[in-house]
Design a protein around this motif. Structure first.
Motif, PDB file in Angstrom:
ATOM      1  N   SER A 115       0.840  -1.192   0.000  1.00  0.00           N
ATOM      2  CA  SER A 115       0.000   0.000   0.000  1.00  0.00           C
ATOM      3  C   SER A 115       0.876   1.244   0.000  1.00  0.00           C
ATOM      4  O   SER A 115       2.050   1.190   0.411  1.00  0.00           O
ATOM      5  CB  SER A 115      -0.902   0.015   1.239  1.00  0.00           C
ATOM      6  N   PRO A 116       0.333   2.383  -0.441  1.00  0.00           N
ATOM      7  CA  PRO A 116       1.123   3.616  -0.428  1.00  0.00           C
ATOM      8  C   PRO A 116       1.680   3.963   0.956  1.00  0.00           C
ATOM      9  O   PRO A 116       2.826   4.376   1.091  1.00  0.00           O
ATOM     10  CB  PRO A 116       0.128   4.670  -0.921  1.00  0.00           C
ATOM     11  N   SER A 117       0.857   3.805   2.005  1.00  0.00           N
ATOM     12  CA  SER A 117       1.342   4.140   3.344  1.00  0.00           C
ATOM     13  C   SER A 117       2.474   3.229   3.773  1.00  0.00           C
ATOM     14  O   SER A 117       3.444   3.677   4.417  1.00  0.00           O
ATOM     15  CB  SER A 117       0.192   4.062   4.355  1.00  0.00           C
ATOM     16  N   THR A 118       2.386   1.944   3.414  1.00  0.00           N
ATOM     17  CA  THR A 118       3.467   1.008   3.742  1.00  0.00           C
ATOM     18  C   THR A 118       4.755   1.388   3.012  1.00  0.00           C
ATOM     19  O   THR A 118       5.851   1.357   3.584  1.00  0.00           O
ATOM     20  CB  THR A 118       3.059  -0.428   3.374  1.00  0.00           C
ATOM     21  N   GLN A 119       4.620   1.762   1.741  1.00  0.00           N
ATOM     22  CA  GLN A 119       5.794   2.155   0.968  1.00  0.00           C
ATOM     23  C   GLN A 119       6.439   3.420   1.537  1.00  0.00           C
ATOM     24  O   GLN A 119       7.660   3.502   1.660  1.00  0.00           O
ATOM     25  CB  GLN A 119       5.410   2.381  -0.491  1.00  0.00           C
TER      26      GLN A 119
END
Length: 531
Positions: free
Chosen positions: A251-255
């Protein structure tokens, strides 16, 4: 000398050394072996007996004025252009009267110099095109020896003459005094850019940023626990790099969270790498994280650098970067202000921080975090006041320590235009509503020899109120640069809302604080999220 200094007065037995100069040298070596450099007396005056008052106490007013020039003027006068220039800088920094002769063999520290004045010496000499490092002042100590070193380096055309000495910032002094790892205080910010940018395009933009801003070429040398030196490395010796993250399906937040970690790991401020840039790409977006060492930049500066990087990678944006004063010029100005401080002006703040001794540890919980989304537009100043009033309205104000640390600019115009480690923290009473940022307390604590002595061992406020600029992947734990605080309240002001990240309070305080926000602020809607 024109500044303040430590003077020692001694009485001796009849069998003591008769020669005053030899006695002073013996005492100087003895105290230097027992005390830190800034506590070694500049002068030693022998007296038959110490003067006393009628009540038998030491009569300080009756002590004779120390003779700082007793050992000066005994060598040859300056002759070469370099010696004449350095002698002028010595005289200027030490505030020596014109009537006092100065030889090329006079010791800078025995004439009243200290580590703060040594920083000013390096900066003033650099302005006259004579470059040497702060450690050279401690090692060479005289006009003659410094002049010889400069001449040899110019003749040999060594690369080190291209480096520029930089006065230590208050933030760097905080890191040094904390005894943390030099590379542990790192600030990060993330962004999501449209399109899939190539590695070469990002690298070119990052290299332009490093070349334009000397703060991104800052290097720190940890000479000893008490002495850290800083300088700006020439661009010719820098090879900016960036790292790419490969995470399929994340996910974007994980990245963005992973990119923060990757960019932070690239930093090595002791080897002229005070920043790091990491990225990940998809077919439609590029995720980036910029990390900068806290000794080189505050949160505002990191945000401005990321915005400049965003513009450099946008084909439609203006590629010209706004000019800003060099970090060398700015920190030299800050060092001059700190040296001239009047310690009487911080007495009220000393009384303020002593309140913290009565705080209740049970009201703090390091592993508890709450994020509050508060809708409605607010200014930066309004948000700071609202947070203080809400803390006071919880009813826990005095038990929380009664004081918070707010951020303040080091210079009057630092909020707009001055980039670098230009923010310090200053104590403010929780119950105080109107507050004008004044950095004098922090400058005294971390930029003045007298201030360090006066404030040594004093506590700091237990709560930090700090503005955040990052729009995504906000860290939900206290960061290394915040580790001295029991609790942290970060706030991010956006167009239609304000986001607060509240870390380190007990559950009771968090609930009371959330309820108090609606009472002391306006009636705007708010929504809490507990991770």
């Amino acid at each position: 000398a024109g500044g303040k200094f430590l003077a020692a007065y001694v009485t001796t037995s009849p069998s003591a050394l008769a020669d005053e100069a030899v006695l002073a040298e013996v005492l100087r070596e003895h105290t230097a072996a027992l005390l830190p450099e800034y506590m070694v007396p500049v002068s030693f005056t022998r007296l038959a007996a110490l003067p006393t008052t009628s009540s038998g106490k030491l009569d300080r007013t009756a002590l004779p004025a120390p003779d700082l020039t007793a050992g000066s003027g005994g060598g040859r006068p300056p002759e070469t252009d370099t010696e004449l220039a350095l002698a002028g800088v010595f005289r200027d920094v030490l505030a020596l009267p014109e009537g006092i002769s100065l030889s090329v063999d006079d010791d800078f520290f025995r004439l009243g110099g200290d580590s703060i004045l040594a920083i000013r010496l390096v900066a003033r000499a650099s302005q006259r095109q004579h470059t040497f490092a702060l450690r050279d002042v401690f090692e060479q100590r005289t006009v003659a020896r410094l002049s010889q070193k400069i001449t040899k380096e110019v003749e040999a055309e060594v690369l080190s003459t291209s480096t520029v000495a930089v006065p230590a910032s208050p933030t760097l002094e905080r890191i040094r005094e904390s005894r943390d790892d030099p590379n542990s205080w790192i600030l990060t910010e993330t962004a999501v850019l449209p399109g899939s940018l190539t590695h070469d395009a990002l690298l070119a933009a990052y290299a332009s940023l490093v070349q334009e801003h000397d703060l991104l070429r800052l290097s720190v040398q940890t000479v000893s626990r008490r002495l850290w030196l800083t300088w700006v490395t020439p661009m010719a010796t820098i090879a900016p790099t960036l790292s790419r993250l490969h995470v399929a399906g994340a996910s974007p937040s994980t990245q963005l969270t992973a990119l923060r970690t990757m960019a932070s790991q690239m930093i090595d401020v002791t080897n002229a790498r005070p920043s790091g840039l990491a990225y990940a790409s998809s077919s439609t977006h590029t995720y980036i994280a910029l990390a900068v060492h806290a000794a080189a930049a505050d949160r505002y500066t990191v945000h401005q650098l990321l915005e400049a990087l965003r513009a450099l990678t946008d084909d439609k944006a203006n590629k010209s970067m706004p000019s800003a004063p060099s970090v060398t010029t700015t920190l030299t100005e800050v060092a001059d202000i700190a040296t001239a401080l009047n310690m009487d002006q911080i007495e009220s703040q000393i009384e303020l921080i002593e309140r913290t001794e009565s705080l209740d540890e049970a009201l703090y919980s390091a592993d508890r975090t709450q994020v509050i989304h508060w809708y409605g537009s607010r200014t930066d100043a309004t948000m700071r006041e609202t947070i203080r009033r809400a803390l006071h309205a919880t009813g826990y104000g005095s038990r929380l320590g009664g004081v918070v640390d707010h951020e303040a600019p080091l210079l009057p115009d630092a909020v707009l235009g001055r980039l670098g480690p230009m923010t310090v923290t200053v104590p403010v009473p929780i119950e105080q509503e109107a507050w004008h940022p004044d950095p004098q307390f922090a400058l005294a604590r971390y930029g003045s020899i007298l201030g360090r002595r006066l404030l040594a061992g004093r506590p700091i406020a237990p709560i930090l109120v700090s503005r955040s600029y990052s729009a995504g992947a906000e860290p939900l734990a206290i960061e290394p640069s915040e580790a001295a605080y029991r609790a942290v309240i970060r706030y991010r002001v956006e167009a239609g809302s304000t986001v607060l990240t509240v870390i380190g309070f007990s559950r009771a305080v968090l609930l009371a604080f959330e309820n108090a926000l609606g009472k002391v602020g306006d009636d705007a809607d708010r929504r809490a999220w507990r991770p």
